[in-house]
Design a protein around this motif. Structure first.
Motif, PDB file in Angstrom:
ATOM      1  N   ALA A   1      -0.632   7.871   2.302  1.00 36.65           N
ATOM      2  CA  ALA A   1      -2.036   7.450   2.228  1.00 36.65           C
ATOM      3  C   ALA A   1      -2.155   6.035   1.677  1.00 36.65           C
ATOM      4  CB  ALA A   1      -2.830   8.426   1.370  1.00 36.65           C
ATOM      5  N   ASN A   2      -1.298   5.679   0.718  1.00 43.40           N
ATOM      6  CA  ASN A   2      -1.292   4.305   0.210  1.00 43.40           C
ATOM      7  C   ASN A   2      -1.074   3.308   1.330  1.00 43.40           C
ATOM      8  OD1 ASN A   2      -1.835   4.355  -2.554  1.00 43.40           O
ATOM      9  ND2 ASN A   2       0.262   4.830  -3.094  1.00 43.40           N
ATOM     10  N   SER A   3      -0.298   3.712   2.317  1.00 43.17           N
ATOM     11  CA  SER A   3       0.018   2.821   3.434  1.00 43.17           C
ATOM     12  C   SER A   3      -1.057   2.840   4.513  1.00 43.17           C
ATOM     13  CB  SER A   3       1.364   3.220   4.052  1.00 43.17           C
ATOM     14  OG  SER A   3       1.662   2.447   5.185  1.00 43.17           O
ATOM     15  N   GLY A   4      -1.574   4.034   4.839  1.00 39.88           N
ATOM     16  CA  GLY A   4      -2.468   4.166   5.977  1.00 39.88           C
ATOM     17  C   GLY A   4      -3.938   4.293   5.663  1.00 39.88           C
ATOM     18  N   ALA A   5      -4.279   4.909   4.528  1.00 36.65           N
ATOM     19  CA  ALA A   5      -5.684   5.168   4.194  1.00 36.65           C
ATOM     20  C   ALA A   5      -6.281   3.987   3.448  1.00 36.65           C
ATOM     21  CB  ALA A   5      -5.799   6.446   3.368  1.00 36.65           C
ATOM     22  N   THR A   6      -6.192   2.825   4.054  1.00 36.92           N
ATOM     23  CA  THR A   6      -6.683   1.601   3.426  1.00 36.92           C
ATOM     24  C   THR A   6      -7.164   0.655   4.516  1.00 36.92           C
ATOM     25  OG1 THR A   6      -6.083  -0.179   1.900  1.00 36.92           O
ATOM     26  CG2 THR A   6      -4.401   0.527   3.460  1.00 36.92           C
ATOM     27  N   GLY A   7      -7.760  -0.453   4.102  1.00 36.31           N
ATOM     28  CA  GLY A   7      -8.215  -1.437   5.068  1.00 36.31           C
ATOM     29  C   GLY A   7      -7.073  -2.298   5.570  1.00 36.31           C
TER      30      GLY A   7
ATOM     31  N   TYR B   1       1.095  -9.096   0.073  1.00 38.08           N
ATOM     32  CA  TYR B   1       0.376  -7.912  -0.374  1.00 38.08           C
ATOM     33  C   TYR B   1       1.055  -6.625   0.100  1.00 38.08           C
ATOM     34  CZ  TYR B   1      -3.444 -11.111  -1.521  1.00 38.08           C
ATOM     35  OH  TYR B   1      -4.198 -12.130  -2.051  1.00 38.08           O
ATOM     36  N   ARG B   2       1.418  -6.561   1.370  1.00 42.79           N
ATOM     37  CA  ARG B   2       2.037  -5.342   1.885  1.00 42.79           C
ATOM     38  C   ARG B   2       3.434  -5.138   1.322  1.00 42.79           C
ATOM     39  NH1 ARG B   2      -0.933  -1.234   4.403  1.00 42.79           N
ATOM     40  NH2 ARG B   2      -2.759  -2.210   5.324  1.00 42.79           N
ATOM     41  N   ALA B   3       4.168  -6.228   1.080  1.00 42.96           N
ATOM     42  CA  ALA B   3       5.474  -6.094   0.433  1.00 42.96           C
ATOM     43  C   ALA B   3       5.304  -5.511  -0.967  1.00 42.96           C
ATOM     44  CB  ALA B   3       6.170  -7.451   0.360  1.00 42.96           C
ATOM     45  N   GLN B   4       4.271  -5.968  -1.664  1.00 41.83           N
ATOM     46  CA  GLN B   4       4.022  -5.441  -3.004  1.00 41.83           C
ATOM     47  C   GLN B   4       3.699  -3.950  -2.958  1.00 41.83           C
ATOM     48  OE1 GLN B   4       0.263  -6.620  -4.952  1.00 41.83           O
ATOM     49  NE2 GLN B   4       0.307  -4.398  -5.248  1.00 41.83           N
ATOM     50  N   TYR B   5       2.848  -3.546  -1.993  1.00 39.73           N
ATOM     51  CA  TYR B   5       2.461  -2.139  -1.915  1.00 39.73           C
ATOM     52  C   TYR B   5       3.647  -1.246  -1.557  1.00 39.73           C
ATOM     53  CZ  TYR B   5      -2.306  -3.921  -2.046  1.00 39.73           C
ATOM     54  OH  TYR B   5      -3.457  -4.557  -2.418  1.00 39.73           O
ATOM     55  N   ILE B   6       4.480  -1.697  -0.625  1.00 38.23           N
ATOM     56  CA  ILE B   6       5.606  -0.858  -0.241  1.00 38.23           C
ATOM     57  C   ILE B   6       6.624  -0.776  -1.373  1.00 38.23           C
ATOM     58  CG2 ILE B   6       7.034  -2.644   0.862  1.00 38.23           C
ATOM     59  CD1 ILE B   6       7.750  -0.624   3.017  1.00 38.23           C
ATOM     60  N   LEU B   7       6.801  -1.874  -2.109  1.00 32.39           N
ATOM     61  CA  LEU B   7       7.709  -1.845  -3.254  1.00 32.39           C
ATOM     62  C   LEU B   7       7.180  -0.910  -4.336  1.00 32.39           C
ATOM     63  CD1 LEU B   7       8.582  -5.642  -3.439  1.00 32.39           C
ATOM     64  CD2 LEU B   7      10.206  -3.791  -2.983  1.00 32.39           C
ATOM     65  N   GLN B   8       5.889  -0.960  -4.588  1.00 37.80           N
ATOM     66  CA  GLN B   8       5.300  -0.070  -5.583  1.00 37.80           C
ATOM     67  C   GLN B   8       5.487   1.390  -5.185  1.00 37.80           C
ATOM     68  OE1 GLN B   8       1.310  -0.910  -7.366  1.00 37.80           O
ATOM     69  NE2 GLN B   8       0.715   0.931  -6.249  1.00 37.80           N
ATOM     70  N   ASP B   9       5.268   1.695  -3.905  1.00 36.72           N
ATOM     71  CA  ASP B   9       5.435   3.069  -3.445  1.00 36.72           C
ATOM     72  C   ASP B   9       6.904   3.495  -3.469  1.00 36.72           C
ATOM     73  OD1 ASP B   9       2.750   3.285  -3.093  1.00 36.72           O
ATOM     74  OD2 ASP B   9       2.782   2.902  -0.937  1.00 36.72           O
ATOM     75  N   GLN B  10       7.811   2.556  -3.205  1.00 37.79           N
ATOM     76  CA  GLN B  10       9.226   2.882  -3.305  1.00 37.79           C
ATOM     77  C   GLN B  10       9.623   3.172  -4.750  1.00 37.79           C
ATOM     78  OE1 GLN B  10      11.252  -0.376  -1.401  1.00 37.79           O
ATOM     79  NE2 GLN B  10      10.767   0.336   0.655  1.00 37.79           N
ATOM     80  N   LYS B  11       8.960   2.506  -5.687  1.00 36.93           N
ATOM     81  CA  LYS B  11       9.220   2.806  -7.097  1.00 36.93           C
ATOM     82  C   LYS B  11       8.692   4.192  -7.453  1.00 36.93           C
ATOM     83  CE  LYS B  11      10.920   1.473 -11.070  1.00 36.93           C
ATOM     84  NZ  LYS B  11      12.326   1.067 -11.249  1.00 36.93           N
ATOM     85  N   ILE B  12       7.545   4.576  -6.881  1.00 31.38           N
ATOM     86  CA  ILE B  12       7.061   5.947  -7.077  1.00 31.38           C
ATOM     87  C   ILE B  12       8.093   6.932  -6.535  1.00 31.38           C
ATOM     88  CG2 ILE B  12       5.291   7.624  -6.400  1.00 31.38           C
ATOM     89  CD1 ILE B  12       3.269   5.346  -6.349  1.00 31.38           C
ATOM     90  N   GLY B  13       8.619   6.643  -5.333  1.00 34.95           N
ATOM     91  CA  GLY B  13       9.661   7.489  -4.771  1.00 34.95           C
ATOM     92  C   GLY B  13      10.882   7.555  -5.662  1.00 34.95           C
TER      93      GLY B  13
ATOM     94  N   GLN C   1       5.817   5.365   4.968  1.00 30.55           N
ATOM     95  CA  GLN C   1       5.003   4.156   4.943  1.00 30.55           C
ATOM     96  C   GLN C   1       4.748   3.621   6.359  1.00 30.55           C
ATOM     97  OE1 GLN C   1       7.789   2.366   2.204  1.00 30.55           O
ATOM     98  NE2 GLN C   1       6.247   2.259   0.605  1.00 30.55           N
ATOM     99  N   ILE C   2       5.765   3.677   7.203  1.00 27.34           N
ATOM    100  CA  ILE C   2       5.591   3.267   8.592  1.00 27.34           C
ATOM    101  C   ILE C   2       4.626   4.216   9.299  1.00 27.34           C
ATOM    102  CG2 ILE C   2       6.742   2.816  10.785  1.00 27.34           C
ATOM    103  CD1 ILE C   2       7.463   0.874   8.549  1.00 27.34           C
ATOM    104  N   PHE C   3       4.810   5.514   9.073  1.00 24.81           N
ATOM    105  CA  PHE C   3       3.949   6.524   9.685  1.00 24.81           C
ATOM    106  C   PHE C   3       2.495   6.329   9.270  1.00 24.81           C
ATOM    107  CE2 PHE C   3       2.073  10.871   9.327  1.00 24.81           C
ATOM    108  CZ  PHE C   3       1.983  11.146  10.683  1.00 24.81           C
TER     109      PHE C   3
END
Length: 767
Positions: free
Chosen positions: A153-159, A548-560, A574-576
């Motif tokens: 959702a962090n990846s897709g449920a956004t603008g 911005y997207r690099a930051q978001y994917i890195l943050q989500d990878q840290k959650i992972g 994230q791709i999905f």
């Protein structure tokens, strides 16, 4: 090592993106709890001791790799939560105020929905495509599935930043971009950013010193949910509170949003003197300063009052007071500016105050019409827009200087560790033979080493596909910008992604770079004969999303990393998410442009001043200034603007000197964050200044009184209520759309609480 992390200054910057959180008080609270515990260093395993103190307290240090994460339940719920989020976030970008699609809601609701599916779905294997099969219900619902849905959702449920130039070209320049071309462009700029995460992830994700405060916060909520699963009484109570708050907010929001719009801006001074222009301007929240103006509309308040630390909210309110209650009257009645027109407009004006016909500044072959410029005269901006631009430059520089000054000691050790790790990878044959997480010996990396790492080749393929897509689009002249500018934007993004991500990983500070990118583009095309104004926003979306997207994917990878998810699963999720969400972004954009165009282009005025597209108008103003006229003419007309860069350098230095001279002062100079102040001053209040006073009152209750004096209650319900309120508001907006707008348009009849002239009853402003 532990001391170093505890001294990190958590710096917060609140931007227009709805998933950005502030965690300074949260980190401070957890550190105090940990330091007061009786756990001694001798009791810790060496691999646990390598972790920062706050991480070892919050993050689970055990893992079961056999727990499935890619389940049928995951795909169903991920799609369900992506679609409304992608639509709402895109729709909100055209409104003056809005409440973000809460990621807390996704965390909480998907967990409950997943547990329900685990109860009702049959334990049955389904075979498709011959040999491929999957189980509808492979076992109990796990917190890992919740985490993966949240990451998706962090990846897709956004603008998506790509909707801005696409909308700009249609609203202001009458050019509609082909739908398929638009979607592929939007996919490409997102995946460029995702591929750029490979540049920084090997150090910023696996090095335990990079704590990523926002990822740590979401991990805390995951762990709270997991613990609540073992306490049915607590879980049932929290669920009940969540849904009561959600339904209550949904019902309430029908009043300010549709039935009783006066509640959105309670202008007390207008009630006292409804026909006095001075009193109306001072008190109006829709056309004036908003002095002592209150709002009961959650879209004007939002959950930011329950997420941002109180000291951040104090700085933001001071900035609002300075901008709306001091500079606005100084510009209107004083000598702050000689140009008195368009004070609360982000448009462009002739010397007599009428709208500047910017379309006449361009010839048919997209050249600056010097004859028309000479006849029409200088392009004027409203005073508020001018100081927005000034403080935008100040905030960009201030962000870098502030972090360098106040974070030097703590970040210096991280730099040395980063360099040592890089040298080890280059010089040690043994190190080179290990996967990246095996190069670190802490407990989390040992647990993650059980999973296969994402190959670098995957990121290269993603980058190559995105790069070729963009190159074809721009080389064929489809999107208003020279192809070589696209390459410059991508290269510039590659340079800044590591240092800016590094700052964010340590401090939670996200540096906004939009204005700087567009100014840079203006310089690049300044001497070109043909230049489309939308090109600046196209360039800003490419260069901006690379960061911005690099930051978001890195943050989500840290959650992972914290939640022990397989790295390949995180990458795929994230791709999905983007593959599903971006077509929804485009559909939402089309709905807004098809149904709200008259409001966006100024043909009609929205009575609530919500469907103004003022953000879009600001982008057009900057496009005209940076591209059509060029930076040279802009700075000749407004010679004060470059001094914003000087202010951005000087202000943090002053506060740093005060902090060093008076380190124990009760004024706490280290908290007087100039970047937060300048970023807030950069916000355009436009014709909507209601909400800020109410936000400060609500923030004082939530983040000062409740946090300090009702702390146990605050910890249990603060984030849950924030998610419920935002979700309730967004549900109401969707219901209003479905019931009153999707088919036949039904307008609320005018009555005392929905006055046709002025819903605030500030009649002097419309006489």
């Amino acid at each position: 090592m532990v001391k170093q992390v505890s001294e990190i200054e958590i710096i917060s910057n609140t931007t227009s993106h709805e998933k950005q959180y502030s965690f300074g008080e949260f980190i401070k609270e957890k550190q105090e709890d940990i330091e007061s515990s009786n756990v001694s260093e001798e009791e810790l395993d060496p691999d646990v001791e390598e972790l920062p103190l706050i991480v070892r307290e919050i993050v689970p240090l055990e893992d079961d790799p056999s727990i499935p994460v890619f389940t049928f339940r995951y795909f169903i719920l991920a799609i369900i939560f992506i679609i409304p989020g992608a639509f709402i976030d895109t729709m909100n970008s055209y409104r003056t105020t809005s409440a973000a699609y809460s990621i807390f809601f996704v965390q909480i609701a998907s967990h409950w929905a997943g547990k329900w599916l685990a109860k009702v779905l049959p334990n049955k294997e389904v075979r498709i495509f011959g040999r491929f099969k999957f189980n509808l219900n492979p076992g109990p619902w796990s917190i890992k599935e919740t985490a993966l849905i949240t990451i998706t959702a962090n990846s897709g449920a956004t603008g998506n930043q790509g909707t801005t130039p696409l909308s700009l070209s249609e609203v202001y320049y009458g050019t509609k971009v082909n739908g398929a071309l638009a979607i592929f462009y939007m996919w490409a700029i997102v995946f460029i950013g995702y591929s750029y995460s490979a540049i920084a992830r090997n150090f910023l994700i696996y090095d335990p010193q990079f704590i990523w405060p926002s990822a740590l916060m979401q991990t805390t909520l995951f762990q709270t949910q997991k613990k609540s699963d073992g306490d049915s009484k607590l879980g049932s109570k929290q669920m009940k509170v969540f849904f009561i708050a959600l339904i209550g907010m949904s019902v309430w929001e029908f009043f300010p949003e549709f039935i009783f719009p006066m509640l959105s801006s309670l202008a007390f001074l207008c009630w006292v003197a409804p026909r006095n222009k001075t009193a109306n301007f001072i008190g109006s929240g829709l056309n004036g300063m908003g002095f002592l103006n209150l709002t009961l509309d959650w879209s004007n308040i939002t959950s930011s009052i329950m997420l941002s630390p109180y000291w951040i909210q104090v700085i933001q309110f001071i900035a609002f007071v300075f901008g709306a209650w001091i500079l606005l009257p100084a510009a209107k009645w004083g000598n702050l500016t000689d140009f008195k027109y368009g004070l609360m407009s982000n448009g462009l004006f002739l010397s007599n105050g009428t709208a500047y016909p910017t379309n006449k500044l361009l010839t048919n072959d997209l050249r600056l019409n010097q004859t028309a410029l000479a006849e029409l005269g200088p392009v004027h901006m409203g005073a508020q827009t001018a100081w927005n631009m000034f403080f935008a430059y100040a905030s960009y520089i201030s962000g870098v200087v502030w972090v360098c000054l106040f974070g030097y000691e703590s970040m210096g050790n991280s730099i040395k560790k980063l360099y040592a790790s890089f040298r080890a990878r280059k010089t040690s044959d043994k190190t080179l033979a290990l996967s990246i997480n095996e190069q670190y010996t802490d407990r989390l990396n040992k647990l993650q080493s059980k999973y296969n790492e994402v190959p670098q080749l995957w990121f290269l393929i993603l980058f190559a596909a995105s790069f070729i897509t963009l190159l074809v689009i721009f080389a064929t002249g489809r999107l208003f910008m020279p192809w070589w500018c696209m390459i410059v934007g991508i290269a510039f993004g590659a340079l800044i992604v590591t240092p800016l991500s590094w700052l964010y990983a340590l401090s939670n500070f996200q540096l906004a770079i939009g204005s700087f990118d567009e100014l840079l583009y203006g310089y690049m095309v300044q001497n070109r004969t043909d230049k489309h104004p939308v090109g600046a926003t196209i360039y800003g979306a490419i260069a901006g999303d690379a960061w911005y997207r690099a930051q978001y994917i890195l943050q989500d990878q840290k959650i992972g990393h914290y939640m022990h998810l397989p790295p390949k699963a995180v990458f795929f999720s994230q791709i999905f998410g983007a593959l599903v969400g971006i077509p929804i972004n485009y559909a939402a954009m089309r709905w807004v442009l098809n149904t709200k165009m008259d409001f966006l282009n100024g043909t009609k005025i929205d009575p609530l001043h919500q469907w103004t597209g003022q953000s879009l108008k600001s982008y057009n103003t900057k496009a005209v200034q940076y591209v059509i006229l060029g930076p040279k003419i802009l700075f000749e007309n407004y010679s004060i603007l470059p001094y914003g860069f000087v202010l951005g350098v000087g202000a943090p230095i002053v506060f740093y000197i005060l902090h060093r001279l008076f380190p124990n002062s009760r004024l706490k100079f280290r908290l007087w964050n100039t970047t937060v102040f300048f970023s807030t001053m950069e916000n355009f209040y436009g014709n909507l200044s209601t909400g800020y006073f109410s936000q400060f009152i609500g923030g004082t209750v939530a983040m000062f009184w409740a946090y300090r004096y009702k702390h146990e209650l605050w910890k249990r319900y603060n984030y849950l209520l924030a998610a419920a309120f935002d979700t309730g508001y967004n549900l109401t907006v969707l219901l209003i759309f479905i019931i009153f707008s999707s088919g036949r348009v039904i307008n609320m009849p005018n009555w005392w609480g929905n006055n046709e002239e002025s819903v605030e009853r500030c009649f002097a402003l419309v006489d």
